[in-house]
Design a protein around this motif. Sequence first.
Motif, PDB file in Angstrom:
ATOM      1  N   SER A 189       0.849  -1.191   0.000  1.00  0.00           N
ATOM      2  CA  SER A 189       0.000   0.000   0.000  1.00  0.00           C
ATOM      3  C   SER A 189       0.885   1.242   0.000  1.00  0.00           C
ATOM      4  N   ASP A 190       0.309   2.399  -0.323  1.00  0.00           N
ATOM      5  CA  ASP A 190       1.074   3.645  -0.322  1.00  0.00           C
ATOM      6  C   ASP A 190       1.651   3.901   1.066  1.00  0.00           C
ATOM      7  N   TRP A 193      -1.106   7.835   2.989  1.00  0.00           N
ATOM      8  CA  TRP A 193      -2.431   7.859   2.375  1.00  0.00           C
ATOM      9  C   TRP A 193      -2.989   9.273   2.328  1.00  0.00           C
ATOM     10  N   ARG A 204      -8.016   2.668  -6.717  1.00  0.00           N
ATOM     11  CA  ARG A 204      -6.587   2.761  -6.403  1.00  0.00           C
ATOM     12  C   ARG A 204      -6.279   1.820  -5.247  1.00  0.00           C
ATOM     13  N   LYS A 206      -3.638   0.927  -3.834  1.00  0.00           N
ATOM     14  CA  LYS A 206      -2.608   1.298  -2.870  1.00  0.00           C
ATOM     15  C   LYS A 206      -3.110   2.291  -1.818  1.00  0.00           C
ATOM     16  N   ASN A 207      -4.294   2.828  -2.030  1.00  0.00           N
ATOM     17  CA  ASN A 207      -4.903   3.687  -1.014  1.00  0.00           C
ATOM     18  C   ASN A 207      -6.226   3.058  -0.582  1.00  0.00           C
ATOM     19  N   ASP A 270      -1.116  15.299  -2.110  1.00  0.00           N
ATOM     20  CA  ASP A 270      -0.639  14.232  -2.991  1.00  0.00           C
ATOM     21  C   ASP A 270       0.740  14.484  -3.565  1.00  0.00           C
TER      22      ASP A 270
END
Length: 281
Positions: A189-190, A193, A204, A206-207, A270
């Motif tokens: 995952s990111d 977040w 998405r 990864k979030n 972001d």
Amino acid sequence: MDQKLNLLVLRCRDIEVSRVFYEHFGIVFEREQHGSGPVHYAAVFEGMVFELYPLKEGESADRSRLGFAVNLETDLRESLDAAGIEIVSSYEFDGRLIFVVQDPDGRKVELIQSEPKASEGDWTRFRSILLILAAIAGSLSFLNYQSEPMNGSSVLDVYFFYFALLVSLLFWPVMVVAVVGFQAINPYSDPVWTRPTHSCNPFRLKNPLCIAHFLMYFVMAQGAGALVTAILGGWLQSLMGIGMIIGGLEGLWALELVMKRFPEKMALHDDVDVAGNAPPE
């Protein structure tokens, strides 16, 4: 000859505390150690390496001044307040408002809001279409469950359904917190977040916040659709519709718990750029 700053190293009293502070600005760090050297954190953005190293014994922290142009989904002041970061001062430069905060070592850090990034795109219209389809599907999917009035069903069946619905509503928030919270330690995952919005990409992976946020509204849309045609579907469809709406609201509340439980995973924006045009104090 073209010149560009490509390395910035900060010496910190506690690199873990400093890492959490700078990750609030969307900087993603990797833990590193070169040979027998000290453990430190490094991030690469805009072609520059930004590193946090521990202070040597007896060494004093410097008083460097940093500046970042940050891309936020909300107002800069509101985002800083939400993260618990105190605004020391503010001033205008070139027609833009700049906020000054302090990092854990007392360095002044200037923040200015940059233009939003367009790479992710605005998913609002796409999400709206999916929610409309969910409502239509919800209005039709439960019609085959039963169309008899409640008094035509077994009392035991009615009580069992009420019990099952109550249990599911009680444990649903726990399950959402457990599933989404687990992603905080998922290496895929990111690292940081962003807070979910109605315009973020619902797919998405990864979030997990964006995915879960969309799923809660998807469930509520189905529940609303079921209620519209409940007169045809009977009491069971009415309860299913109400239960799905309540479950969606509980899921959104559970996401708020996740974001409060893992503040170190939350970013204010972001993207991060270096702001090199802010005047010194």
